[in-house]
Design a protein around this motif. Structure first.
Motif: not given
Length: 124
Positions: A80-85, A108-123
């Motif tokens: 997820l770090y790489e996905k956000i980067e 791009l902003n939507n993709q970044l938002t989705d990656a952040l939401k994925e990280l939020k769910d995982k943490t």
């Protein structure tokens, strides 16, 4: 008996400190994700309205917010770090561009938002 009590107390205290440290890291990551999600929402509104000045103001905040907790994410969630980067730098660059490309920046902003939401769910 006194030595056994001291040893048990030391183990309990050490374990408590270790758990407190983990909680602090989790809280730091969680707070950082929430800040970034707020910023991507502000950026989304600026893009939709075509407010280039607001996009230029909001977009760069993402880098400072990310830098405050990215090392913890890199250590614990490399994928997820790489996905956000992958989406972060282009989103920031798009927000700072002289001409606002609403379609590309929105994607791009939507993709970044989705990656952040994925990280939020995982943490959680």
């Amino acid at each position: 008996m006194k030595k056994l009590t001291s040893t048990v107390l030391a183990i309990v205290l050490g374990g408590s400190l270790l758990l407190a440290g983990c909680s602090s890291t989790d809280s730091k990551v969680s707070d950082g994700i929430n800040q970034m999600l707020d910023t991507t929402e502000q950026l989304s509104k600026a893009i939709e309205s075509g407010d280039q000045a607001k996009a230029k103001e909001v977009g760069p905040k993402l880098e400072d917010q990310w830098s405050s907790f990215e090392d913890d994410v890199k250590k614990d969630n490399q994928d997820l770090y790489e996905k956000i980067e992958k989406y972060l730098d282009p989103t920031i660059a798009g927000s700072e561009a002289d001409t606002l490309d609403k379609k590309a920046l929105s994607t791009l902003n939507n993709q970044l938002t989705d990656a952040l939401k994925e990280l939020k769910d995982k943490t959680k």
